[in-house]
Enzyme design. Structure first.
Site, PDB file in Angstrom:
ATOM      1  N   HIS A 181       0.823  -1.222   0.000  1.00  0.00           N
ATOM      2  CA  HIS A 181       0.000   0.000   0.000  1.00  0.00           C
ATOM      3  C   HIS A 181       0.854   1.268   0.000  1.00  0.00           C
ATOM      4  O   HIS A 181       0.540   2.250   0.679  1.00  0.00           O
ATOM      5  CB  HIS A 181      -0.951   0.018   1.190  1.00  0.00           C
ATOM      6  CG  HIS A 181      -2.054  -0.990   1.100  1.00  0.00           C
ATOM      7  ND1 HIS A 181      -3.001  -0.977   0.110  1.00  0.00           N
ATOM      8  CD2 HIS A 181      -2.342  -2.071   1.876  1.00  0.00           C
ATOM      9  CE1 HIS A 181      -3.842  -1.987   0.278  1.00  0.00           C
ATOM     10  NE2 HIS A 181      -3.459  -2.671   1.337  1.00  0.00           N
ATOM     11  N   ASP A 185       0.406  -4.930   5.577  1.00  0.00           N
ATOM     12  CA  ASP A 185      -0.647  -5.834   5.102  1.00  0.00           C
ATOM     13  C   ASP A 185      -0.658  -5.881   3.578  1.00  0.00           C
ATOM     14  O   ASP A 185      -0.131  -4.992   2.907  1.00  0.00           O
ATOM     15  CB  ASP A 185      -2.008  -5.371   5.617  1.00  0.00           C
ATOM     16  CG  ASP A 185      -2.368  -3.962   5.136  1.00  0.00           C
ATOM     17  OD1 ASP A 185      -1.475  -3.080   5.189  1.00  0.00           O
ATOM     18  OD2 ASP A 185      -3.516  -3.732   4.708  1.00  0.00           O
ATOM     19  N   GLU A 186      -1.256  -6.920   3.048  1.00  0.00           N
ATOM     20  CA  GLU A 186      -1.558  -7.043   1.618  1.00  0.00           C
ATOM     21  C   GLU A 186      -0.383  -6.636   0.721  1.00  0.00           C
ATOM     22  O   GLU A 186      -0.512  -5.762  -0.130  1.00  0.00           O
ATOM     23  CB  GLU A 186      -2.812  -6.229   1.293  1.00  0.00           C
ATOM     24  CG  GLU A 186      -4.043  -6.751   2.014  1.00  0.00           C
ATOM     25  CD  GLU A 186      -5.306  -5.962   1.724  1.00  0.00           C
ATOM     26  OE1 GLU A 186      -6.398  -6.546   1.780  1.00  0.00           O
ATOM     27  OE2 GLU A 186      -5.213  -4.740   1.448  1.00  0.00           O
ATOM     28  N   VAL A 187       0.734  -7.280   0.943  1.00  0.00           N
ATOM     29  CA  VAL A 187       1.882  -7.080   0.046  1.00  0.00           C
ATOM     30  C   VAL A 187       1.648  -7.992  -1.155  1.00  0.00           C
ATOM     31  O   VAL A 187       2.038  -9.156  -1.176  1.00  0.00           O
ATOM     32  CB  VAL A 187       3.206  -7.414   0.759  1.00  0.00           C
ATOM     33  CG1 VAL A 187       4.392  -7.097  -0.158  1.00  0.00           C
ATOM     34  CG2 VAL A 187       3.320  -6.637   2.060  1.00  0.00           C
ATOM     35  N   ASP A 242      -2.378 -10.191   8.448  1.00  0.00           N
ATOM     36  CA  ASP A 242      -2.771 -11.097   7.368  1.00  0.00           C
ATOM     37  C   ASP A 242      -1.609 -11.802   6.682  1.00  0.00           C
ATOM     38  O   ASP A 242      -1.717 -12.958   6.277  1.00  0.00           O
ATOM     39  CB  ASP A 242      -3.612 -10.360   6.322  1.00  0.00           C
ATOM     40  CG  ASP A 242      -2.941  -9.117   5.785  1.00  0.00           C
ATOM     41  OD1 ASP A 242      -2.498  -9.116   4.629  1.00  0.00           O
ATOM     42  OD2 ASP A 242      -2.847  -8.118   6.521  1.00  0.00           O
TER      43      ASP A 242
END
Length: 555
Positions: free
Chosen positions: A98, A154-156, A205
């Site tokens: 992000h 998160d969410e790499v 996550d």
């Protein structure tokens, strides 16, 4: 349960990368947040922070800044207002994924893991960690009294794909997850070494698929407190097995996962959602969804929080965009009733009829109900309310109510709930009592407007007699399209009134860049379509029903 709901932090997440509020609005909002039960803010600045020096281009001071917020003075005012209201601040700075707000700039583009995609940073690039250190230093120095720093992570979505990362992955012990762990650990160690009193929080996550032994090997629990996030309602809050590291699984939290986390981490946080998790272009929050999410979290924490030495608290997330390039979803003023309802559910330990009624009254709802579901075409289970409102006798098929709105009956007694079946525009309140309510009224008006718009523009009449092919071939019947021209005119007139109302009240709360974007993505497409339909319909009426392919150049 009291320890979970009362004896812990209750942070309200402000996602400032979309629709950052004006300071004048926050001056009204922050004291109200404290009164409603919040204890602090999870402050995600992104590109609204006034970065300086080598980071000038990525923040609000940069030459390409488009948010309109915040200047250095405004940012200091924001923190002062939070402090004056008794709200602790936990800043959140992204350090891996992000990072679009940084990696979109030419000078930082070289740090992308995948050259075409700006979301994930390459952890192998020699400038990666220095960039993160600079971001953290400027954030921490601007927030002198903080106890916690959230480093995101998160969410790499893209990792282990560039040539250097591929070579590292092939030669290391744990593959791609080692790239992730080494980078995050380096960030956390930097924070601890530079700011020894700060505690580091990260999203969970990317750890869900990593073995306990690996996390223990890296001694993650020494440096990090984990914030476990899950935004789904009860029926989708399954306890599913954790997936691999690169899947970023968000579906469920398994019992084994809690055991793993409690073996590694001594402290944990929960993250719920009061907006920004039910659709990337959602206008109005589905309160029923978010209430159910909070109720389920309370049940899960009642079982699992005791496995940790410390349950720190909850962050009620309110996402403004799904990523830096996405259009805005629910605006903060529109989502205040959802936020307040979720805070009250958390403090009470559950949802019930009286809580709904009292919360609605406190926000100014009287003759008009506070709807739990503003989208009557959506389908939601009513299980969480069944025992409170006498719905436990319904069959499973009856519980699944399509096109149903659950509203408080104006004459209800003893916890009755009126179930109103409707597919048309929903009632809009006239006078409420929370900061920003007039903007919410305008967005509700727009949501109703879209129902009317679709009923006309997507009607059989338009599809059958004013089809683009028919217009292109001048093959239309005026008898079938004459009657719809006034409807287009009326919609355009109402659009003008709606636009004037929204602009007046949005200007009190939001910066001009936000207003221009919201109008451009929400109102303008409808207006363009309506104008074209009206023009085409009027031209075809003038043709007077000709043979296919008739040329109207002389008209």
């Amino acid at each position: 349960m009291d320890t979970v709901s009362l004896g812990s932090h209750r942070l309200v997440h402000l996602d400032l990368k979309g629709a950052p509020p004006k300071i004048a609005y926050l001056e009204q909002l922050f004291p109200a947040l404290r009164e409603w039960g919040a204890t602090g803010l999870l402050l995600e600045w992104e590109d609204t922070f006034p970065y300086t020096r080598e980071l000038l281009s990525v923040g609000s001071n940069g030459p390409s800044s488009s948010s309109g917020a915040y200047s250095g003075e405004e940012a200091r005012q924001l923190l002062q207002l939070a402090g004056d209201s008794g709200l602790a601040v936990v800043p959140l700075v992204q350090t891996f994924g992000h990072l679009e707000f940084v990696l979109k700039h030419d000078e930082w583009r070289v740090l992308r893991e995948v050259e075409a995609y700006p979301s994930s940073m390459c952890p192998s690039h020699p400038r990666a960690l220095p960039l993160v250190m600079s971001l953290i230093k400027q954030i921490v120095e601007f927030h002198p009294d903080i106890q916690y720093l959230h480093i995101g992570a998160d969410e790499v979505w893209h990792m282990g794909l560039c040539p250097t990362c591929v070579r590292r992955t092939q030669s290391n012990k744990h593959g791609r997850c080692q790239l992730f762990l080494e980078h995050v650990l380096a960030v956390a160690q930097f924070v601890q070494d530079t700011y020894p009193t700060l505690r580091v929080i990260m999203w969970d996550d990317m750890l869900r698929g990593i073995d306990t032994s690996v996390l223990l090997e890296y001694n993650f629990g020494r440096y990090i407190e984990l914030m476990v996030w899950h935004y789904q309602p009860a029926e989708a809050f399954q306890l599913l097995p954790a997936m691999g590291i690169m899947t970023c699984d968000v579906r469920g939290l398994s019992a084994e996962l809690w055991d793993k986390y409690s073996n590694v981490f001594t402290s944990m946080w929960a993250a719920t959602a009061f907006k920004g998790s039910t659709g990337s272009c959602q206008l109005l929050p589905v309160i029923q969804h978010h209430v159910s999410n909070h109720e389920q979290w309370l049940l899960v924490l009642g079982q699992e929080a005791g496995k940790f030495q410390h349950f720190r608290g909850v962050a009620l997330t309110g996402w403004s965009r799904y990523d830096h390039y996405a259009i805005m979803c629910e605006l903060l003023p529109v989502s205040i009733p959802s936020l307040v309802m979720c805070l009250k559910v958390w403090l009470n330990g559950s949802f019930n009829y009286n809580l709904h009624l009292n919360t609605a009254k406190s926000l100014g709802y009287s003759d008009t109900p506070l709807l739990l579901n503003p989208y009557p075409s959506l389908v939601y289970y009513l299980d969480h309310a069944a025992t409170e409102v006498g719905l436990e006798t319904l069959t499973a098929g009856q519980r699944l109510l399509a096109n149903a709105l659950v509203v408080l009956s104006s004459t209800a007694e003893d916890g009755e709930i009126e179930v109103r079946i409707s597919v048309g525009p929903q009632p809009v309140a006239q006078l409420l009592s929370f900061p920003g309510w007039k903007v919410m009224i305008g967005v509700e008006w727009f949501a109703n407007y879209k129902v009317k718009y679709r009923s006309i523009v997507e009607s059989d009449q338009v599809e059958t007699w004013l089809n683009p092919w028919q217009i292109q071939n001048s093959f239309t019947n005026p008898m079938q399209i004459e009657s719809i021209v006034p409807a287009f005119t009326d919609l355009l007139f109402e659009m003008s009134s709606l636009e004037n109302y929204l602009r007046i009240h949005m200007e009190e709360l939001l910066y001009s860049a936000t207003i221009d974007e919201w109008f451009g993505t929400q109102l303008e497409p409808l207006k363009i379509r309506l104008r074209q339909l009206k023009k085409d319909a009027e031209s075809q009426v003038l043709l007077g029903a000709r043979a296919r392919g008739y040329s109207n150049t002389g008209i």
